[in-house]
Write a protein that holds these residues in place. Sequence first.
Motif, PDB file in Angstrom:
ATOM      1  N   SER A  61       0.838  -1.203   0.000  1.00 26.43           N
ATOM      2  CA  SER A  61       0.000   0.000   0.000  1.00 26.43           C
ATOM      3  C   SER A  61       0.869   1.247   0.000  1.00 26.43           C
ATOM      4  O   SER A  61       0.598   2.215  -0.716  1.00 26.43           O
ATOM      5  CB  SER A  61      -0.927  -0.002   1.218  1.00 26.43           C
ATOM      6  N   ILE A  64       2.408   1.734  -3.480  1.00 21.49           N
ATOM      7  CA  ILE A  64       1.416   2.323  -4.383  1.00 21.49           C
ATOM      8  C   ILE A  64       1.331   3.829  -4.165  1.00 21.49           C
ATOM      9  O   ILE A  64       1.306   4.626  -5.117  1.00 21.49           O
ATOM     10  CB  ILE A  64       0.041   1.658  -4.162  1.00 21.49           C
ATOM     11  N   TRP A  65       1.289   4.231  -2.902  1.00 23.25           N
ATOM     12  CA  TRP A  65       1.176   5.658  -2.551  1.00 23.25           C
ATOM     13  C   TRP A  65       2.425   6.411  -2.985  1.00 23.25           C
ATOM     14  O   TRP A  65       2.343   7.514  -3.545  1.00 23.25           O
ATOM     15  CB  TRP A  65       0.967   5.760  -1.038  1.00 23.25           C
ATOM     16  N   GLY A 147      -4.776  -2.011  -0.188  1.00 21.10           N
ATOM     17  CA  GLY A 147      -3.701  -1.996  -1.172  1.00 21.10           C
ATOM     18  C   GLY A 147      -3.510  -3.317  -1.879  1.00 21.10           C
ATOM     19  O   GLY A 147      -3.395  -3.376  -3.102  1.00 21.10           O
ATOM     20  N   LYS A 150      -6.409  -4.141  -4.416  1.00 19.06           N
ATOM     21  CA  LYS A 150      -6.320  -3.385  -5.671  1.00 19.06           C
ATOM     22  C   LYS A 150      -5.203  -3.933  -6.558  1.00 19.06           C
ATOM     23  O   LYS A 150      -5.348  -4.039  -7.774  1.00 19.06           O
ATOM     24  CB  LYS A 150      -6.079  -1.894  -5.371  1.00 19.06           C
ATOM     25  N   ASP A 361      -3.730   4.363  -7.927  1.00 16.12           N
ATOM     26  CA  ASP A 361      -3.555   3.131  -7.162  1.00 16.12           C
ATOM     27  C   ASP A 361      -3.295   1.932  -8.069  1.00 16.12           C
ATOM     28  O   ASP A 361      -2.760   0.913  -7.624  1.00 16.12           O
ATOM     29  CB  ASP A 361      -4.797   2.846  -6.308  1.00 16.12           C
ATOM     30  N   GLY A 445      -9.970   3.680  -1.186  1.00 14.37           N
ATOM     31  CA  GLY A 445      -8.630   3.941  -1.690  1.00 14.37           C
ATOM     32  C   GLY A 445      -7.601   3.973  -0.586  1.00 14.37           C
ATOM     33  O   GLY A 445      -7.916   4.139   0.590  1.00 14.37           O
TER      34      GLY A 445
END
Length: 663
Positions: A61, A64-65, A147, A150, A361, A445
């Motif tokens: 996660s 991704i961020w 995370g 997705k 994302d 999200g």
Amino acid sequence: MNELHWIDGAILIVYLLVTVGIGFWISKRASKNLRSYFLGGNQIPWYMLGLSNASGMFDISGTIWLVYLLMVYGVHSVWIPWLWPVFNQIFLMVYLSVWLRRSGVVTGAQWIRFRFGDSQGAKLAHMIVVVFALVSVVGFLAYGFVGVGKFAAEFLPQIVEHPTDFESIADPAALNDALADKAWNEKAWGLIITALTTLYVVKGGMYSVVFTEVLQYSIMTVASLWIGWIAICRVSPEMLAASVPEGWDRLWFGWRLDSDWSGLLEGANAKIASDGYELFAIFFALMVFKGILGSMAGPAPNYDMQRILSARTPKEAAYMSGFVSLVLFVPRYVLIAGVAVLALALMSGELNAQGAGVDYDNVLAMVIDRYAPVGLFGLLVAALLAAFMSTYAATVNAAPAYVVNDIYKRYINPDASDKTYVRMSYAVSIAVVLIGTLLGLSLTGVNQIVNWIVSALFGGYTVANVMKWHWWRFNSYGYFWGMLGGMAPALYFAWHYQGESVLYGLEKNLALFPVLLAASLLGCVAGSLLTEADDREVLKNFYRRVRPWGFWGPIHEEVLAEHPGLVPNRNFPRDAFNVLVGVAWQTSLVAIGIYLVLQDYTAVGWATGVAVVSMLVLKFNWYDKLEDYPADLGPAELASIGEGEETTAGLVTDSGPQPEGAV
């Protein structure tokens, strides 16, 4: 999306089998007692704990961020993770890990008893830490769940078939159905991977967490360097420069961000405006202010604290915290930069077709699917699943420590067998996973839960946990009311603002983080001064063993009268200087990873120079001067400390390996 090649599928299956197998293989060793289950019996080497901690921070996660941040904000984004704050590892390395490990306890809540004693106020302080720990654990579990769901839904087989080209669907009803099916796949894969992770961590405890995370770190490092190499081979500096605004590759910044994506990636301008970071200098100042306070508070009661308490000695706890930065940042940012560069240079048309609603994302999964060859694809998927599983496993391991050790054992069944406590830990782990999963199912999200965790929840934690180290008159009631004063508005903001950032940018640039600090500070000061000071013997024992710097004058004088050889801690100037050097060192490691992929070798040279000089300074001014315990503690006193599970007023009720130098 491409079909999963059998080689990639085989890599994934082998990885999952080995990971779960490790948990079962070492479960007997982990289930001896609570200290073995939660802390590995304080027998795990510091470098393995460091690799484990680095693996836990290499989460999917967060990756991704960070890919989103680098794409939109460029190299300026190096500073934005100070929101966490990422440099808390430097404060831990320099002095806080040593202070914390000197307690010899099992959990952060048990540490509260070491600091405040066993009075009614201490019991309230103890309970508020347990509540905070469980709330933060559930938040991190939800963060990981969103995370990984997705990510996995982008490349693993679809459980419910849906189109991948949503722009081609003209019928609004059909589009809504397709998006709903996509969201269902994300949740379903989140559930499946969460269940596998829970299985091995519940069986193996801290041993399982550490041994699997060392394996996971190795996989992630190889995969990260490989994707970075692909980006270097496929995207020249000229190609990248044509795809990003002027100044995108600069580390330093001015008063305003001044990144204009017009004609390049139109949706990025809207994203910057919605984030509220345009006045970057103000945002940076707030981050530094919050970051310093948050770092001085010490680790939150989660997996980071458990690693420190698991170290064999205080010095090894400090080594472990420093090792995390050394092994984490270069490979992680090679991956992040590789993905961002490939997306910006080769996929800008596809991203622009999504307009202002670009789903950043999904960029990580899209790049891997498009540009990773057979073999690397499976390795990358395994690596990013490993990143999720390591973070998730460490967080799950932290939760039962608080429920079983600090509630069940202390208040409900203090005489139960070790097997009973370990079985209770299994049940608690499963329960918090279920709660975190339910929360994750309600989120849309990663950014939603990140903002709440970094700016609201930890904002409520900060003040009380800074004061506990540095002011003798700060008592258990002050801790309880300070924590409650910070947590209550944090939870309200989370509900009212639905996960928006409360650090900066809400309601005409109103920063709500100072409100949390003020509410918590009022509770700390009023709660302390309107009630009696804590037991003097408890305070003297804490001060003599931990030896913090700060406002401990009256306690120092009392201890000095009993122990004339007492040496106060006058290392604040040295520690502060080492923190500054350490932050420069850590930031240079991040810059090295990014500029390697950007092929800016002049910047790589400068960053490497900063890293080398910083490490030399730290060698002589930090490493060579570390000590396990204050030098004036005699051999008999060191032997009496042990590594016990119960440490109040200097009494140890469970023996264990003695600290270095004990006789």
